[in-house]
Design a protein around this motif. Sequence first.
Motif, short mmCIF file in Angstrom:
data_model
loop_
_atom_site.label_atom_id
_atom_site.label_comp_id
_atom_site.label_asym_id
_atom_site.label_seq_id
_atom_site.Cartn_x
_atom_site.Cartn_y
_atom_site.Cartn_z
N GLU A 30 0.98 -1.32 -0.02
CA GLU A 30 0.05 -0.09 -0.16
C GLU A 30 0.83 1.17 -0.15
OE1 GLU A 30 -3.69 2.15 2.50
OE2 GLU A 30 -2.85 0.53 3.17
N ASP A 76 -8.88 -0.85 -1.37
CA ASP A 76 -8.67 -2.27 -0.60
C ASP A 76 -7.31 -2.64 -0.63
OD1 ASP A 76 -9.58 -4.43 0.87
OD2 ASP A 76 -9.61 -5.55 -1.17
N PHE A 77 -6.66 -3.35 0.39
CA PHE A 77 -5.62 -3.39 0.48
C PHE A 77 -5.44 -5.11 1.30
CE2 PHE A 77 -1.45 -3.87 3.37
CZ PHE A 77 -0.52 -4.07 2.58
N GLN A 78 -4.93 -6.12 0.46
CA GLN A 78 -4.95 -7.38 0.89
C GLN A 78 -3.43 -7.88 0.79
OE1 GLN A 78 -7.91 -9.64 -0.91
NE2 GLN A 78 -9.50 -8.46 -0.11
N VAL A 79 -3.00 -8.49 2.06
CA VAL A 79 -1.87 -9.35 2.00
C VAL A 79 -2.18 -10.76 1.27
CG1 VAL A 79 -0.18 -10.48 3.18
CG2 VAL A 79 -0.71 -8.37 3.79
N THR A 80 -1.98 -11.32 0.28
CA THR A 80 -2.18 -12.57 -0.43
C THR A 80 -1.26 -13.49 -0.20
OG1 THR A 80 -1.21 -11.71 -2.47
CG2 THR A 80 -3.56 -11.50 -2.11
N ALA A 85 0.78 -9.04 -2.25
CA ALA A 85 -0.08 -8.39 -1.91
C ALA A 85 -0.92 -7.64 -3.15
CB ALA A 85 0.31 -7.27 -1.09
N GLU A 86 -2.19 -7.30 -2.95
CA GLU A 86 -2.77 -6.57 -3.90
C GLU A 86 -3.74 -5.27 -3.12
OE1 GLU A 86 -6.03 -9.25 -4.98
OE2 GLU A 86 -4.62 -10.45 -6.30
N GLU A 88 -6.23 -2.36 -4.39
CA GLU A 88 -7.25 -1.66 -5.22
C GLU A 88 -7.37 -0.29 -5.07
OE1 GLU A 88 -12.00 -2.10 -6.35
OE2 GLU A 88 -11.24 -3.52 -4.95
N ARG A 105 -6.99 -3.12 -9.82
CA ARG A 105 -6.52 -3.86 -8.86
C ARG A 105 -5.05 -4.24 -9.06
NH1 ARG A 105 -7.62 -6.56 -4.25
NH2 ARG A 105 -10.06 -6.08 -4.31
#
Length: 123
Positions: A30, A76-80, A85-86, A88, A105
Amino acid sequence: MNAKARSLAYADCCGRYIEHWDEQPAPDAESLMRSRYSAFVQENASYLLATWHASQRPLQLDFEASTKWLGLEIKDFQVTGQDSAEVEFVARYRMDGRAVRMHERSCFVRAEGRWYYVDGEQF
């Protein structure tokens, strides 16, 4: 907001990563996304290329002189994964007087302690 406050916000948010890439890389995807947006605003191709993963990095970047950046919203912020990570986001800008909304994204990976932008899917 006065110019000094804006300057401090930049230094606290993104400037420390852009101006000190070698010593202080962005700590997460992020933060890298926010600093890359600032680098687009500044037309800082060297930072953008340095933070682009080598597997997808273009040879050069060209900027449109008529582009005026208006803002970034992180949706949106996601650790994958441990090193992925991603983020959006929606970035708004004007080009040739026309309003543009870029919704993406983005995928990021961490390699050797640094986060890199890989690619993104636009909506």
